[in-house]
Structure formats: C-alpha cells, structure tokens
Design a protein around this motif. Structure first.
Motif, PDB file in Angstrom:
ATOM      1  N   ILE A 200      16.281   1.789 -44.037  1.00  0.00           N
ATOM      2  CA  ILE A 200      17.662   2.028 -43.604  1.00  0.00           C
ATOM      3  C   ILE A 200      18.501   0.751 -43.630  1.00  0.00           C
ATOM      4  CG2 ILE A 200      17.211   4.117 -42.269  1.00  0.00           C
ATOM      5  CD1 ILE A 200      17.128   2.321 -39.744  1.00  0.00           C
ATOM      6  N   VAL A 201      17.858  -0.411 -43.518  1.00  0.00           N
ATOM      7  CA  VAL A 201      18.531  -1.704 -43.695  1.00  0.00           C
ATOM      8  C   VAL A 201      17.708  -2.515 -44.667  1.00  0.00           C
ATOM      9  CG1 VAL A 201      19.164  -3.887 -42.607  1.00  0.00           C
ATOM     10  CG2 VAL A 201      19.646  -1.738 -41.429  1.00  0.00           C
ATOM     11  N   TYR A 202      18.366  -3.026 -45.705  1.00  0.00           N
ATOM     12  CA  TYR A 202      17.676  -3.777 -46.747  1.00  0.00           C
ATOM     13  C   TYR A 202      18.695  -4.653 -47.454  1.00  0.00           C
ATOM     14  CZ  TYR A 202      19.419   0.463 -49.071  1.00  0.00           C
ATOM     15  OH  TYR A 202      20.204   1.504 -49.498  1.00  0.00           O
ATOM     16  N   GLY A 203      18.223  -5.452 -48.393  1.00  0.00           N
ATOM     17  CA  GLY A 203      19.119  -6.364 -49.105  1.00  0.00           C
ATOM     18  C   GLY A 203      19.042  -7.769 -48.551  1.00  0.00           C
ATOM     19  N   LYS A 204      19.653  -8.698 -49.276  1.00  0.00           N
ATOM     20  CA  LYS A 204      19.611 -10.109 -48.912  1.00  0.00           C
ATOM     21  C   LYS A 204      21.022 -10.629 -48.598  1.00  0.00           C
ATOM     22  CE  LYS A 204      15.462 -11.102 -51.628  1.00  0.00           C
ATOM     23  NZ  LYS A 204      14.851 -11.941 -52.693  1.00  0.00           N
ATOM     24  N   VAL A 205      21.067 -11.649 -47.767  1.00  0.00           N
ATOM     25  CA  VAL A 205      22.318 -12.329 -47.432  1.00  0.00           C
ATOM     26  C   VAL A 205      22.272 -13.716 -48.061  1.00  0.00           C
ATOM     27  CG1 VAL A 205      23.778 -13.219 -45.591  1.00  0.00           C
ATOM     28  CG2 VAL A 205      22.554 -11.054 -45.277  1.00  0.00           C
ATOM     29  N   ASP A 206      23.137 -13.932 -49.031  1.00  0.00           N
ATOM     30  CA  ASP A 206      23.156 -15.214 -49.763  1.00  0.00           C
ATOM     31  C   ASP A 206      21.766 -15.580 -50.264  1.00  0.00           C
ATOM     32  OD1 ASP A 206      25.912 -15.511 -49.351  1.00  0.00           O
ATOM     33  OD2 ASP A 206      25.589 -16.444 -47.399  1.00  0.00           O
ATOM     34  N   GLY A 207      21.076 -14.582 -50.822  1.00  0.00           N
ATOM     35  CA  GLY A 207      19.776 -14.803 -51.446  1.00  0.00           C
ATOM     36  C   GLY A 207      18.590 -14.802 -50.513  1.00  0.00           C
ATOM     37  N   GLU A 208      18.809 -14.618 -49.205  1.00  0.00           N
ATOM     38  CA  GLU A 208      17.717 -14.642 -48.247  1.00  0.00           C
ATOM     39  C   GLU A 208      17.524 -13.275 -47.593  1.00  0.00           C
ATOM     40  OE1 GLU A 208      17.271 -18.638 -45.949  1.00  0.00           O
ATOM     41  OE2 GLU A 208      19.400 -18.127 -45.924  1.00  0.00           O
ATOM     42  N   GLN A 209      16.259 -12.853 -47.475  1.00  0.00           N
ATOM     43  CA  GLN A 209      15.962 -11.652 -46.695  1.00  0.00           C
ATOM     44  C   GLN A 209      15.797 -12.083 -45.242  1.00  0.00           C
ATOM     45  OE1 GLN A 209      12.095  -9.346 -46.029  1.00  0.00           O
ATOM     46  NE2 GLN A 209      12.956  -8.291 -47.804  1.00  0.00           N
ATOM     47  N   LEU A 210      16.774 -11.776 -44.418  1.00  0.00           N
ATOM     48  CA  LEU A 210      16.784 -12.227 -43.034  1.00  0.00           C
ATOM     49  C   LEU A 210      16.315 -11.151 -42.066  1.00  0.00           C
ATOM     50  CD1 LEU A 210      20.154 -14.190 -43.087  1.00  0.00           C
ATOM     51  CD2 LEU A 210      17.826 -15.086 -43.351  1.00  0.00           C
ATOM     52  N   PHE A 211      16.527  -9.893 -42.390  1.00  0.00           N
ATOM     53  CA  PHE A 211      16.072  -8.766 -41.576  1.00  0.00           C
ATOM     54  C   PHE A 211      16.076  -7.513 -42.427  1.00  0.00           C
ATOM     55  CE2 PHE A 211      20.469 -10.032 -40.449  1.00  0.00           C
ATOM     56  CZ  PHE A 211      21.163  -9.051 -41.134  1.00  0.00           C
ATOM     57  N   THR A 212      15.250  -6.573 -42.063  1.00  0.00           N
ATOM     58  CA  THR A 212      15.194  -5.258 -42.698  1.00  0.00           C
ATOM     59  C   THR A 212      14.890  -4.253 -41.599  1.00  0.00           C
ATOM     60  OG1 THR A 212      12.864  -5.656 -43.227  1.00  0.00           O
ATOM     61  CG2 THR A 212      14.458  -6.009 -44.997  1.00  0.00           C
ATOM     62  N   ALA A 213      15.032  -2.959 -41.908  1.00  0.00           N
ATOM     63  CA  ALA A 213      14.715  -1.938 -40.917  1.00  0.00           C
ATOM     64  C   ALA A 213      14.310  -0.644 -41.609  1.00  0.00           C
ATOM     65  CB  ALA A 213      15.903  -1.693 -39.986  1.00  0.00           C
ATOM     66  N   LYS A 214      13.501   0.141 -40.890  1.00  0.00           N
ATOM     67  CA  LYS A 214      13.028   1.434 -41.387  1.00  0.00           C
ATOM     68  C   LYS A 214      13.200   2.507 -40.321  1.00  0.00           C
ATOM     69  CE  LYS A 214       9.502   0.076 -44.794  1.00  0.00           C
ATOM     70  NZ  LYS A 214       8.066   0.234 -45.149  1.00  0.00           N
ATOM     71  N   GLU A 215      13.192   3.745 -40.773  1.00  0.00           N
ATOM     72  CA  GLU A 215      13.244   4.918 -39.903  1.00  0.00           C
ATOM     73  C   GLU A 215      12.040   5.789 -40.228  1.00  0.00           C
ATOM     74  OE1 GLU A 215      16.838   7.885 -39.078  1.00  0.00           O
ATOM     75  OE2 GLU A 215      15.799   8.355 -40.955  1.00  0.00           O
TER      76      GLU A 215
ATOM     77  N   GLY B   1      11.662   7.214 -34.966  1.00  0.00           N
ATOM     78  CA  GLY B   1      11.790   5.869 -34.435  1.00  0.00           C
ATOM     79  C   GLY B   1      12.404   4.930 -35.451  1.00  0.00           C
ATOM     80  N   LEU B   2      13.165   3.966 -34.959  1.00  0.00           N
ATOM     81  CA  LEU B   2      13.767   2.924 -35.786  1.00  0.00           C
ATOM     82  C   LEU B   2      13.045   1.615 -35.495  1.00  0.00           C
ATOM     83  CD1 LEU B   2      17.530   3.721 -35.014  1.00  0.00           C
ATOM     84  CD2 LEU B   2      16.056   4.775 -36.749  1.00  0.00           C
ATOM     85  N   ARG B   3      12.740   0.848 -36.529  1.00  0.00           N
ATOM     86  CA  ARG B   3      12.084  -0.435 -36.299  1.00  0.00           C
ATOM     87  C   ARG B   3      12.666  -1.480 -37.244  1.00  0.00           C
ATOM     88  NH1 ARG B   3       8.833   2.452 -39.830  1.00  0.00           N
ATOM     89  NH2 ARG B   3       7.370   1.310 -41.164  1.00  0.00           N
ATOM     90  N   TYR B   4      12.853  -2.682 -36.728  1.00  0.00           N
ATOM     91  CA  TYR B   4      13.408  -3.754 -37.547  1.00  0.00           C
ATOM     92  C   TYR B   4      12.426  -4.910 -37.625  1.00  0.00           C
ATOM     93  CZ  TYR B   4      14.434  -6.702 -33.503  1.00  0.00           C
ATOM     94  OH  TYR B   4      14.305  -7.483 -32.387  1.00  0.00           O
ATOM     95  N   PHE B   5      12.556  -5.712 -38.679  1.00  0.00           N
ATOM     96  CA  PHE B   5      11.641  -6.793 -38.999  1.00  0.00           C
ATOM     97  C   PHE B   5      12.412  -8.106 -39.135  1.00  0.00           C
ATOM     98  CE2 PHE B   5      10.313  -2.819 -40.856  1.00  0.00           C
ATOM     99  CZ  PHE B   5       8.986  -2.693 -40.464  1.00  0.00           C
ATOM    100  N   GLY B   6      11.679  -9.211 -39.044  1.00  0.00           N
ATOM    101  CA  GLY B   6      12.259 -10.527 -39.195  1.00  0.00           C
ATOM    102  C   GLY B   6      12.293 -11.001 -40.633  1.00  0.00           C
ATOM    103  N   PRO B   7      12.592 -12.276 -40.845  1.00  0.00           N
ATOM    104  CA  PRO B   7      12.781 -12.828 -42.196  1.00  0.00           C
ATOM    105  C   PRO B   7      11.530 -12.696 -43.068  1.00  0.00           C
ATOM    106  CG  PRO B   7      13.591 -14.351 -40.530  1.00  0.00           C
ATOM    107  CD  PRO B   7      12.856 -13.278 -39.799  1.00  0.00           C
ATOM    108  N   ASP B   8      11.754 -12.297 -44.318  1.00  0.00           N
ATOM    109  CA  ASP B   8      10.736 -12.298 -45.372  1.00  0.00           C
ATOM    110  C   ASP B   8       9.537 -11.406 -45.062  1.00  0.00           C
ATOM    111  OD1 ASP B   8      12.231 -14.292 -46.790  1.00  0.00           O
ATOM    112  OD2 ASP B   8      11.394 -15.809 -45.439  1.00  0.00           O
ATOM    113  N   ALA B   9       9.695 -10.459 -44.143  1.00  0.00           N
ATOM    114  CA  ALA B   9       8.570  -9.586 -43.781  1.00  0.00           C
ATOM    115  C   ALA B   9       8.331  -8.490 -44.799  1.00  0.00           C
ATOM    116  CB  ALA B   9       8.818  -8.966 -42.401  1.00  0.00           C
ATOM    117  N   GLN B  10       9.352  -8.153 -45.582  1.00  0.00           N
ATOM    118  CA  GLN B  10       9.251  -7.002 -46.480  1.00  0.00           C
ATOM    119  C   GLN B  10       9.713  -7.391 -47.889  1.00  0.00           C
ATOM    120  OE1 GLN B  10       7.719  -4.451 -45.593  1.00  0.00           O
ATOM    121  NE2 GLN B  10       8.073  -3.935 -43.460  1.00  0.00           N
ATOM    122  N   PRO B  11       8.897  -8.143 -48.624  1.00  0.00           N
ATOM    123  CA  PRO B  11       9.307  -8.596 -49.964  1.00  0.00           C
ATOM    124  C   PRO B  11       9.567  -7.460 -50.952  1.00  0.00           C
ATOM    125  CG  PRO B  11       6.986  -9.081 -49.541  1.00  0.00           C
ATOM    126  CD  PRO B  11       7.570  -8.666 -48.234  1.00  0.00           C
ATOM    127  N   SER B  12       9.022  -6.274 -50.674  1.00  0.00           N
ATOM    128  CA  SER B  12       9.238  -5.143 -51.588  1.00  0.00           C
ATOM    129  C   SER B  12      10.441  -4.291 -51.199  1.00  0.00           C
ATOM    130  CB  SER B  12       7.996  -4.263 -51.635  1.00  0.00           C
ATOM    131  OG  SER B  12       7.731  -3.694 -50.356  1.00  0.00           O
TER     132      SER B  12
END
Length: 406
Positions: free
Chosen positions: A298-313, A385-396
């Motif tokens: 549900i949240v993905y993508g990079k900010v200025d080339g960095e993966q800072l957070f992501t999220a799943k449902e 459930g919604l869950r979010y992750f920190g930097p570089d946790a989800q390279p795929s």
C-alpha cells in the motif's frame, strides 16, 4: 520499575519476538478531531481543551510529538508485558539490532520511522515538511511521508475529502512570495495556485519533503520519517487563522521574516511537476496471496532514490491462516476483525477509553519478521492489518506507477 533490558528481553522471549503496544494518542491544538479513531466521545479532549483535541494515534513510535506544553513522553509508544510498561524507544536503545535489525541500528542508532492515523474534521493548511538539510539547521530531521486511506476508517468522509498538492505548472516563486506577503490581509490565496485531488479510500500517495500539501478529511494511515517538522504556507483554513509561527517554527530564527527564503525552501520542480499524480499516486499491488488471504503493498517507492519506508495490508478471510516473512522489523495495527498473531490475540476494538489498553497493535522484531509470523482469522469477518517497515527493508517493493501494470 524493573530494568528495561530485562523487561524487553522477557517479553520477546515469551512471545517469540513480538511486543504488545499500548495506544499512543496525540492532540493538536490547531486542528479539529474527525472523531473516527474509535476513541470514546468523551475522551477527544482528555488532555485538556488547552492542549487541543486528539486527532492522531501514532504507531511504533520512538519520535516525540512537537507540541507546545506537551507531556515528556507525548508521541512515544509504550510496550506492555505482564502489567509492566516501558518505552519502545528505551527497548530499542537497550537491545538495538535484536529489535530493529543490525542494518537500521548501525545506520541510524534508532528506529527512524513511525506511522499514525491522522483524523481531522476538515482540511488542514497547505504546508511542507523540511528536508534533512533544512531540518538539520534547527537541530531536527526532515520528513518525507506517505498516505493510505483505510476503508475501515473512512465510512464517512467528513467536511472536505480532497487534498491540495503541489502547485499548478506555470506558478512562479514570486506568486508564492506574494501570498506570504499577504499573511495578515485575509486569505492569502495560496490555494488558488494549487490543485485538489479527490481522495479515494483504498489508495494513497507518496509525499517527498519540501512539497506543499493540504491534507483533506479522510482518515489517513501515514508511514513517515521520524520527525515532526513542518512549515504552513496557508494563513486561513475554513475561516480559522493559522498563526505565522506555524510557518516559521522549523526554519532558522533569522529567516522568519524572509519570505523569499521560505519560498526558496520548496522543491520547485516537484511542486510544479505537470505529472504530479503519476509521480506520487499509489494504488495497492498484490505482493503474495494464498488460500483465503492476500498481502498487498500500500506504500512503496523511493524518495530521492532512497527506500525510507514501505507498508503492506494483510487481509485474511474467516478461518484463513498464513505465515508471512518480511525483510525487516515492522509495526502492525489491526483495522478490522479478530484473530491471532502466533499465540497473541488480535482484536480491532469498537471503542477505546483514553488510557485503556487494547489488543490491536504490535511491533514485530526484525529476526521474527525474517523467520515468519503466523496470522490466523478466528472471527466471522475479515481480519485486516496494516504494517509499515523501516529503510531498505523491502528491496523487492514496487516503484511508484507500477500499479498500472499489476
């Protein structure tokens, strides 16, 4: 209270690597609660009228809320185990990579992200969050953030379910300087320079730092960097005055009267991007699925080339069970249904009294996330459930725009 190291270690040993977290309520003195956080109607001003209404609940937070007259622990999440409570921040400081993973600990020496539900009755001012270089000038950190609008929290859209984002192509910096020059002359007209997007439950946005946005009135799940900096560029919202101090509070003191400097602080290319929606809009993308369950980005993508957070449902139908493996530690909030995570109960409450414990929020350590966490729906409606992750946790993780090809 017993030693945090001992308490945290005992909790993780008993649960296999999962903390139970207590609800973490945050008021805002300049906003009006939307009253969809499941908080008891009598409790939205539980911290006092002078503190403002509670319109945020923060998840997995080691970040302090930047509120005037706040309590010392405002914004910080507590772990609860066997009647004892301790700060997640303190547990991370004690157990380090055992909780958040060695990469994040070695790089940041803390859990550098958090998420929240933001619930307002109407729109809030057109504002930006400083980038890391700007925020460092006032001893803080920058704040990229993201939005997801959970359908379970948005049965009603409240007063204005639209968000102004960025600036219309062709807008000049002088146009915005002129708006700031008109701060005390009535509505400064900055929304005349922007475009509103209708908010759709079940979708989201990625918002880089230094991009203007005026969030609308849907309840928003917001994975973001662990900072509470902002600058508000709109002086009047629904007839309510926005103090100029909320524009300048996170800029150097000698620049508070320099409107040119304040406008130069905006990322101009991102604000006037003619393809703003394509660059920032998010639709859910299936990550994994099985018999009676589906896990979506549900949240993905990079900010200025960095993966800072992501999220799943994650959604499990009644009777479904699955084991999910992830690349890093995460914070989970249950938004619908009931079930179990490993041997722990999950239950999305109907109503919560201020100060009351719930069974809807957990924090999963990096090691446990990598080994796999088993969820089971024991109820009669979907468990979500919604869950979010920190930097570089989800390279795929997908890139912004990938939903079009999913």
């Amino acid at each position: 209270m017993a030693n945090v190291n001992q308490l945290a270690s005992a909790a993780l040993s008993e649960t296999g690597g999962i903390f139970r977290l207590a609800p973490n309520w945050v008021p805002r003195s300049f906003l009006q609660p939307g009253r969809r956080l499941k908080l008891h109607p009598n409790d939205y001003y539980a911290l006092g009228m002078n503190r403002g209404g509670i319109d945020e609940r923060w998840f997995g937070s080691t970040t302090e809320a930047a509120n005037d007259n706040r309590g010392w622990d405002e914004g910080l999440s507590y772990c609860v185990h066997n009647g004892e409570k301790f700060l997640l921040r303190d547990a991370v400081e004690e157990l380090k990579g055992e909780i958040i993973g060695d990469h994040i600990w070695d790089t940041y020496k803390k859990w550098p992200v958090y998420s929240k539900f933001f619930d307002n009755m109407g729109p809030i001012p057109h504002h930006m969050h400083q980038n890391k270089e700007q925020a460092a000038k006032v001893g803080q950190e920058g704040k990229p953030e993201s939005y997801y609008f959970p359908p379970q929290m948005n049965a009603i859209g409240n007063n204005f379910p639209y968000t102004f984002m960025g600036l219309e192509p062709g807008t000049t910096k002088q146009d915005v300087i002129d708006c700031l020059d008109r701060w005390n002359d009535g509505d400064n007209g900055i929304l005349d320079l922007s475009k509103a997007y209708r908010l759709k439950p079940g979708t989201g946005w990625l918002i880089p730092p230094c991009v203007l946005h005026a969030p609308g009135s849907l309840v928003t799940y917001e994975p973001q960097w662990g900072s509470d900096v902002f600058g508000m560029y709109q002086n009047l919202v629904e007839g309510r005055e926005v103090p100029r101090a909320l524009l300048t509070k996170d800029f150097p003191a000698d620049k508070h009267d320099d409107n040119t400097y304040l406008v130069e602080a905006l990322d101009w290319d991102k604000n006037v991007d003619p393809d703003f929606k394509d660059s920032n809009y998010l639709e859910p993308i299936v990550s994994e699925q099985g018999n009676g369950w589906v896990d979506k980005w549900i949240v993905y993508g990079k900010v200025d080339g960095e993966q800072l957070f992501t999220a799943k449902e994650l959604t499990l139908q009644p009777g479904a069970k699955c084991t999910i493996k992830d690349g890093g530690a995460y914070s989970w909030i249950t938004v619908q249904g009931s079930g179990q995570v490993e041997s722990m109960v999950l239950q999305s409450p109907v109503m919560i009294r201020f100060g009351e414990m719930t069974e809807d929020e957990i924090f999963v350590t990096a090691k446990k996330a990598g080994e796999g966490v088993t969820y089971e729906n024991t109820g009669k409606e979907p468990l979500v459930g919604l869950r979010y992750f920190g930097p570089d946790a989800q390279p795929s993780a997908p890139a912004v725009g990938d939903y079009k090809n999913s």
